[in-house]
Design a protein around this motif. Sequence first.
Motif, PDB file in Angstrom:
ATOM      1  N   LYS A   1       0.680  -1.130  -0.067  1.00 21.06           N
ATOM      2  CA  LYS A   1       0.110   0.110   0.060  1.00 21.06           C
ATOM      3  C   LYS A   1       1.002   1.268   0.048  1.00 21.06           C
ATOM      4  CE  LYS A   1      -3.462  -2.334   2.512  1.00 21.06           C
ATOM      5  NZ  LYS A   1      -3.954  -2.578   3.995  1.00 21.06           N
ATOM      6  N   ARG A   2       2.368   1.173   0.117  1.00 20.54           N
ATOM      7  CA  ARG A   2       3.134   2.147   0.271  1.00 20.54           C
ATOM      8  C   ARG A   2       3.636   2.754  -1.012  1.00 20.54           C
ATOM      9  NH1 ARG A   2       6.195   0.522   5.904  1.00 20.54           N
ATOM     10  NH2 ARG A   2       4.317   0.477   7.059  1.00 20.54           N
ATOM     11  N   GLN A   3       3.756   3.782  -1.316  1.00 18.20           N
ATOM     12  CA  GLN A   3       4.465   4.397  -2.479  1.00 18.20           C
ATOM     13  C   GLN A   3       5.578   5.158  -2.088  1.00 18.20           C
ATOM     14  OE1 GLN A   3       3.391   3.355  -5.727  1.00 18.20           O
ATOM     15  NE2 GLN A   3       1.964   2.086  -4.742  1.00 18.20           N
ATOM     16  N   VAL A   4       6.649   5.179  -2.752  1.00 14.55           N
ATOM     17  CA  VAL A   4       7.735   5.918  -2.477  1.00 14.55           C
ATOM     18  C   VAL A   4       8.016   7.106  -3.780  1.00 14.55           C
ATOM     19  CG1 VAL A   4      10.340   6.230  -2.122  1.00 14.55           C
ATOM     20  CG2 VAL A   4       8.875   4.121  -1.314  1.00 14.55           C
ATOM     21  N   GLU A   5       8.102   8.065  -3.362  1.00 13.42           N
ATOM     22  CA  GLU A   5       8.338   9.334  -4.119  1.00 13.42           C
ATOM     23  C   GLU A   5       9.758   9.625  -4.021  1.00 13.42           C
ATOM     24  OE1 GLU A   5       7.696  14.005  -5.300  1.00 13.42           O
ATOM     25  OE2 GLU A   5       6.233  13.039  -3.779  1.00 13.42           O
ATOM     26  N   TYR A   6      10.788   9.484  -4.874  1.00 10.52           N
ATOM     27  CA  TYR A   6      12.058   9.731  -4.608  1.00 10.52           C
ATOM     28  C   TYR A   6      12.427  11.443  -5.143  1.00 10.52           C
ATOM     29  CZ  TYR A   6      12.506   4.889  -4.196  1.00 10.52           C
ATOM     30  OH  TYR A   6      12.862   3.655  -3.806  1.00 10.52           O
ATOM     31  N   LEU A   7      12.563  12.018  -3.987  1.00  9.42           N
ATOM     32  CA  LEU A   7      13.035  13.575  -4.279  1.00  9.42           C
ATOM     33  C   LEU A   7      14.467  13.731  -4.749  1.00  9.42           C
ATOM     34  CD1 LEU A   7      11.194  15.031  -1.264  1.00  9.42           C
ATOM     35  CD2 LEU A   7      10.430  14.702  -3.389  1.00  9.42           C
ATOM     36  N   THR A   8      15.214  12.768  -4.477  1.00 12.02           N
ATOM     37  CA  THR A   8      16.706  12.594  -4.888  1.00 12.02           C
ATOM     38  C   THR A   8      16.574  11.273  -5.650  1.00 12.02           C
ATOM     39  OG1 THR A   8      17.746  12.191  -3.137  1.00 12.02           O
ATOM     40  CG2 THR A   8      17.912  14.297  -3.668  1.00 12.02           C
TER      41      THR A   8
END
Length: 163
Positions: free
Chosen positions: A12-19
């Motif tokens: 259910k977790r999504q990861v947004e990579y800011l770097t």
Amino acid sequence: PLYSSAASDVYKRQVEYLTDYHFKYHGFGEALVDGYRGTTDYKGQLWQGWEGSDAEVVLDLGKEQSVKEIQVGVLVNQSAWIFSPANVEILVSKDGENFTSVFVEKLDALTSSVSQVETIGSEFSPQKVKFVKVIAKKIDGLPEWHSGKGSSAWIFLDEVIVK
């Protein structure tokens, strides 16, 4: 590898990579939330690595939930140019826009160390959150005593454990 107790909600977790992580140490794009803890084997894909840059990511927990502890796995293997971050900050948010810091620690990243896996984070007063931001700040360069002195160091992160 050790299976994380946080894995039940992992899909259910999504990861947004800011770097962006380095293509060579990609962790299949999910090492931070796959439910498996990395080992001292940095060549396996249980880690995501950043070379010469800060690591900054935002996890979307899928829904607002009560959170009282957040930790992140860090690998230190100085002979492979993988150093502890200079500091780690963990922030939380209900809306993904306004974040509040719940943990910050300055680390002694330049002290010589053996290869090891560290868990960094803390418990705090329970809060309703939907987003978790992790910021791991890089060291400025490999120290004078290192064979690669002056070159860029790596940061390796794995599982972000949210309880």
